[in-house]
Design an enzyme around this catalytic site. Sequence first.
Site, PDB file in Angstrom:
ATOM      1  N   PRO A  11     -40.141 -16.976  71.557  1.00 29.29           N
ATOM      2  CG  PRO A  11     -38.124 -17.354  70.997  1.00 29.29           C
ATOM      3  CD  PRO A  11     -38.991 -17.217  70.837  1.00 29.29           C
ATOM      4  CG  ASN A  12     -36.387 -16.084  75.866  1.00 28.64           C
ATOM      5  OD1 ASN A  12     -35.893 -16.316  77.407  1.00 28.64           O
ATOM      6  ND2 ASN A  12     -35.848 -16.262  74.686  1.00 28.64           N
ATOM      7  NE  ARG A  19     -35.777 -11.210  85.159  1.00 22.66           N
ATOM      8  CZ  ARG A  19     -36.946 -12.208  86.009  1.00 22.66           C
ATOM      9  NH1 ARG A  19     -37.451 -11.177  86.312  1.00 22.66           N
ATOM     10  NH2 ARG A  19     -37.005 -12.647  86.600  1.00 22.66           N
ATOM     11  CE1 TYR A  24     -36.442  -6.798  73.506  1.00 24.18           C
ATOM     12  CE2 TYR A  24     -35.286  -6.963  75.258  1.00 24.18           C
ATOM     13  CZ  TYR A  24     -35.292  -8.369  73.883  1.00 24.18           C
ATOM     14  OH  TYR A  24     -34.363  -7.871  72.935  1.00 24.18           O
ATOM     15  CG  ASN A  75     -41.171 -10.291  68.265  1.00 19.93           C
ATOM     16  OD1 ASN A  75     -41.003 -10.868  68.362  1.00 19.93           O
ATOM     17  ND2 ASN A  75     -41.480  -8.953  69.078  1.00 19.93           N
ATOM     18  CB  ALA A  78     -33.502 -15.089  69.388  1.00 20.10           C
ATOM     19  CG  HIS A  81     -32.530 -13.150  64.265  1.00 19.18           C
ATOM     20  ND1 HIS A  81     -32.942 -12.173  63.857  1.00 19.18           N
ATOM     21  CD2 HIS A  81     -33.056 -12.695  65.802  1.00 19.18           C
ATOM     22  CE1 HIS A  81     -33.359 -10.695  64.794  1.00 19.18           C
ATOM     23  NE2 HIS A  81     -33.763 -11.601  66.002  1.00 19.18           N
ATOM     24  CD  GLU A  99     -39.439 -10.572  60.578  1.00 18.16           C
ATOM     25  OE1 GLU A  99     -39.848  -9.981  59.857  1.00 18.16           O
ATOM     26  OE2 GLU A  99     -39.088 -10.409  61.346  1.00 18.16           O
ATOM     27  CG  HIS A 101     -37.545  -7.509  65.142  1.00 21.94           C
ATOM     28  ND1 HIS A 101     -38.135  -8.537  65.621  1.00 21.94           N
ATOM     29  CD2 HIS A 101     -38.353  -7.768  63.921  1.00 21.94           C
ATOM     30  CE1 HIS A 101     -38.210 -10.152  64.787  1.00 21.94           C
ATOM     31  NE2 HIS A 101     -38.067  -9.211  63.723  1.00 21.94           N
ATOM     32  CB  ILE A 102     -40.534  -4.839  71.585  1.00 23.84           C
ATOM     33  CG1 ILE A 102     -41.823  -5.344  71.247  1.00 23.84           C
ATOM     34  CG2 ILE A 102     -39.827  -3.452  72.113  1.00 23.84           C
ATOM     35  CD1 ILE A 102     -41.382  -6.824  72.742  1.00 23.84           C
ATOM     36  CB  SER A 103     -35.352  -4.250  70.407  1.00 28.16           C
ATOM     37  OG  SER A 103     -34.751  -5.536  68.824  1.00 28.16           O
ATOM     38  NE  ARG A 108     -31.349  -6.397  70.382  1.00 21.40           N
ATOM     39  CZ  ARG A 108     -31.731  -6.684  71.196  1.00 21.40           C
ATOM     40  NH1 ARG A 108     -32.908  -6.838  71.168  1.00 21.40           N
ATOM     41  NH2 ARG A 108     -31.074  -7.223  71.886  1.00 21.40           N
ATOM     42  NE  ARG A 112     -30.301  -9.697  69.332  1.00 18.61           N
ATOM     43  CZ  ARG A 112     -31.017 -10.011  70.513  1.00 18.61           C
ATOM     44  NH1 ARG A 112     -31.704 -10.507  69.166  1.00 18.61           N
ATOM     45  NH2 ARG A 112     -29.805 -10.104  71.640  1.00 18.61           N
TER      46      ARG A 112
END
Length: 149
Positions: A11-12, A19, A24, A75, A78, A81, A99, A101-103, A108, A112
């Site tokens: 998602p997203n 954005r 990201y 990826n 959210a 989690h 897996e 994750h960009i960040s 964070r 997360r």
Amino acid sequence: MTQTIFLINGPNLNLLGLRQPEMYGRETLADVAQNVRVKATALGFALEAMQSNHEGALVDMIHQARQSAAGIIINPGAYSHTSIAILDALMSYEGPVLEVHISNIHKRETFRHYSYVSTRAEGVIAGFGTQGYELALDRMAVLLGAAAR
Ligand code: CA2
């Protein structure tokens, strides 16, 4: 026969590059898919890139991988989690799972820091920006025996 790798984004992540570039990066999801596909082709793999904002659709993609994919790079966004459904689907998949994750999720919010998917993944990359997807592909090639290391 050419092996196919599934690149699944949750998602997203369709908003990548549009954005929050400070978090990201500036590459779009299409840019990411293109870069990973070029690399996959050079390594002798086919790539299928897909994205959904819906948990059940992501589960369906993982089920599809059971017949069609030699490995999964995912990826889960959210859902990493929260989603036992995505974990269960990955548990039913026999090939390697990486897996991304960009960040850096560990830098964070604490919510997360835990990923259900990490309990199934052969490896996890976090905090390498969108380059993480290409690094995951390098590792996938090693896991599938197409590259020595
Ligand atoms: O760092 C990652 O790759 C995440 O999986 C991204 C998820 C977040 O919920 C995870 O904790 C870590 C969020 C994806 C949001 O993607 C956007 C991309 C561009 C603009 C807005 C959102």
